[in-house]
Design a protein around this motif. Structure first.
Motif, mmCIF file in Angstrom:
data_model
loop_
_atom_site.group_PDB
_atom_site.id
_atom_site.type_symbol
_atom_site.label_atom_id
_atom_site.label_comp_id
_atom_site.label_asym_id
_atom_site.label_seq_id
_atom_site.Cartn_x
_atom_site.Cartn_y
_atom_site.Cartn_z
ATOM 1 N N ASP A 171 0.877 -1.163 0.000
ATOM 2 C CA ASP A 171 0.000 0.000 0.000
ATOM 3 C C ASP A 171 0.918 1.217 0.000
ATOM 4 N N LEU A 172 1.003 1.879 -1.144
ATOM 5 C CA LEU A 172 1.962 2.971 -1.341
ATOM 6 C C LEU A 172 1.325 4.342 -1.151
ATOM 7 N N ARG A 173 0.120 4.396 -0.611
ATOM 8 C CA ARG A 173 -0.595 5.676 -0.522
ATOM 9 C C ARG A 173 0.069 6.641 0.460
ATOM 10 N N ALA A 174 0.497 6.153 1.611
ATOM 11 C CA ALA A 174 1.035 7.037 2.645
ATOM 12 C C ALA A 174 2.524 7.322 2.456
ATOM 13 N N GLU A 175 3.279 6.287 2.131
ATOM 14 C CA GLU A 175 4.726 6.466 1.986
ATOM 15 C C GLU A 175 5.319 5.287 1.218
ATOM 16 N N PRO A 176 6.554 5.460 0.732
ATOM 17 C CA PRO A 176 7.207 4.373 -0.008
ATOM 18 C C PRO A 176 7.512 3.166 0.880
ATOM 19 N N ILE A 177 7.809 2.066 0.211
ATOM 20 C CA ILE A 177 8.198 0.822 0.878
ATOM 21 C C ILE A 177 9.627 0.484 0.457
ATOM 22 N N VAL A 178 10.433 0.033 1.403
ATOM 23 C CA VAL A 178 11.816 -0.370 1.125
ATOM 24 C C VAL A 178 11.898 -1.904 1.165
ATOM 25 N N LEU A 179 12.372 -2.471 0.063
ATOM 26 C CA LEU A 179 12.590 -3.908 -0.045
ATOM 27 C C LEU A 179 14.091 -4.176 0.062
ATOM 28 N N SER A 180 14.473 -4.987 1.027
ATOM 29 C CA SER A 180 15.891 -5.310 1.226
ATOM 30 C C SER A 180 16.120 -6.784 0.935
#
Length: 480
Positions: free
Chosen positions: A109-118
């Motif tokens: 869910d990218l509505r509020a802020e980005p997501i970091v995939l490590s």
């Protein structure tokens, strides 16, 4: 005398009765906004083809990330779910599922802020990939062996409207075309005894919001959403209501603005002038006709996709927005043939329902063989497989040896012929104990076969370019 159109309208009426029986029909709308009796069918036909991948994607997202009672639920948004096993006949949410590589999924869910995939450092001999796919079913980026290498790294996924700085330490930023997106991880399994090693790799996959990655408090939250329940029956009657819902999270790209404008005329999507459910009964009948014709065109295109080579259809369907370039039928075919398929550079998928003579494959009627000549196994940088599906459902089939595919890691345990060729036995019953190592169990009915060539070689021999490559899959032969 009934015309073909009259007959089709009667079929359409039966199909949509369930969606209209419990709602009062609105007054017939007048004025420029109303699409008109015949125009509604044309818009619905084009809109069905355009919207099919979007609705299919929503259905999977609902099963995997929203409905905890779906039987297929994986994890809530922004949490990764590792599957430390391969897909079996019990997995039914996705058609034509891959059973080669244990999956991990995260619906973002990218509505509020980005997501970091490590991702962790991974043995270069073990293929892995992270495919980023948005709500339009566009593959907008890759992390993994081919795309970014085997080193550890942090990658950021942002929504369509995000504007912000890229933090230090982020190797690459990927922008989703929609506010909800999925990351599908494929981690190679060498053999059943290798599952523990795959779990260790999966344990190294990390997912966090940007604020958590930066160790800062989250300052903005995303509004709660009432996601409409979806299932196979509801899709038949409420297709355009699901499309209407999904489009609010998908800002229109330039090449789809005209399609969006047309859909708005029948009450679908942002900018609509009235609700789809308020269409007149006549228009609803026309919409039913349009959907039926749209599905027929998709079915026909799937059957004839790509180029025929020795009975196999070879194409390079999936890709990003530029790859499809507004060809909605191509996008729909990619989704129906196998939603969340890879780009051609990542994997190729020769598929067939017929033998080398063009006869439909049927495990209840015949036994078959597939023989790779000496030195002519599928040319790949990673690995290849051949997976068996039920020809009607495109799902994996239950069988006595729990084998859903044969693949290149299994080669050491398989028997080659005296001349160095490899023969696979494709049939419903065992070919005999001496041949079982090379047996791919088939259903007692129609057969659908899919090859997967992961990270296909680009130098000769190669399956690329699709349908024109120097390597060609051998024909399936019916046993005499």
């Amino acid at each position: 005398m009934l015309t073909k159109r009259d007959l089709l309208r009667s079929v359409a009426l039966a199909a949509i009765t369930a969606s209209t029986a419990n709602s009062a029909l609105a007054q017939v709308q007048t004025g420029a906004e109303r699409p008109g009796f015949l125009k509604a069918k044309d818009i619905a036909e084009a809109g069905f083809i355009y919207g099919l991948p979007i609705v299919m994607n929503y259905a999977v997202m609902h099963e995997y990330a929203i409905d905890r009672n779906s039987g297929q639920f994986k994890a809530p948004f922004n949490q990764i779910k590792n599957e430390p096993n391969v897909f079996t006949y019990k997995d039914t949410a996705i058609v034509t599922p891959n059973s080669d590589t244990p999956y991990s999924f995260v619906w973002m869910d990218l509505r509020a802020e980005p997501i970091v995939l490590s991702v962790p450092a991974i043995d270069p001999k073990r293929y892995y990939s992270v495919m980023l796919c948005d709500g339009n079913t566009y593959n907008y980026g890759y992390i993994g062996s081919r795309a970014t290498g085997s080193e550890a790294g942090d990658y950021m996924v942002v929504g369509p409207d995000w504007k912000g700085a890229t933090p230090p330490g982020i190797k690459k930023v990927f922008r989703s075309g929609t506010q909800f997106s999925v990351a599908g991880y494929r981690t190679q399994l060498f053999n059943p005894d290798d599952l523990g090693n795959v779990r260790k790799v999966q344990d190294g996959y990390k997912v966090q919001t940007l604020s958590a990655y930066l160790k800062e408090p989250a300052t903005i939250g995303a509004a709660a959403i009432d996601f409409p329940k979806i299932d196979k029956q509801l899709v038949k009657t409420n297709f355009f209501e699901f499309l209407d819902f999904a489009l609010q999270f998908s800002p229109p790209q330039e090449n789809e603005k005209e399609m969006r404008a047309q859909l708005a005329r029948i009450g679908v999507g942002p900018g609509k002038t009235f609700n789809f459910k308020d269409l007149s009964l006549e228009d609803k009948l026309e919409v039913g006709l349009g959907m039926k014709e749209g599905q027929r065109k998709v079915d026909e295109a799937v059957a004839n996709v790509g180029k025929e080579v020795n009975g196999w259809r070879i194409s390079s369907l999936p890709g990003d927005s530029a790859h499809y370039n507004g060809d909605w039928l191509k996008r729909a075919v990619a989704a129906q043939a196998g939603i969340y398929g890879n780009d051609a550079a990542e994997a190729m998928y020769p598929l067939t329902r017929v033998d080398g003579e063009g006869q439909t494959l049927d495990g209840s009627k015949k036994n078959y063989t597939l023989t790779f000549p000496p030195g002519q196994l599928p040319p790949v940088n990673a690995f290849w497989s051949l997976t068996m599906y039920d020809g009607k459902t495109q799902l994996l089939i239950e069988n006595p040896i729990n084998r859903y595919l044969v693949n290149s890691p299994m080669l050491p345990s398989m028997k080659t012929n005296a001349d160095g060729s490899l023969t696979l036995y494709v049939q419903n019953k065992s070919p005999g104990a001496d041949k079982e190592a090379n047996w791919l169990p088939a259903p007692d009915g129609p057969i659908y076969l899919v090859m997967r060539l992961y990270w296909p070689r680009t130098e000769a021999p190669s399956v690329l370019p699709a349908g024109e490559g120097t390597w060609k899959p051998p024909a399936i032969a019916a046993a005499k």
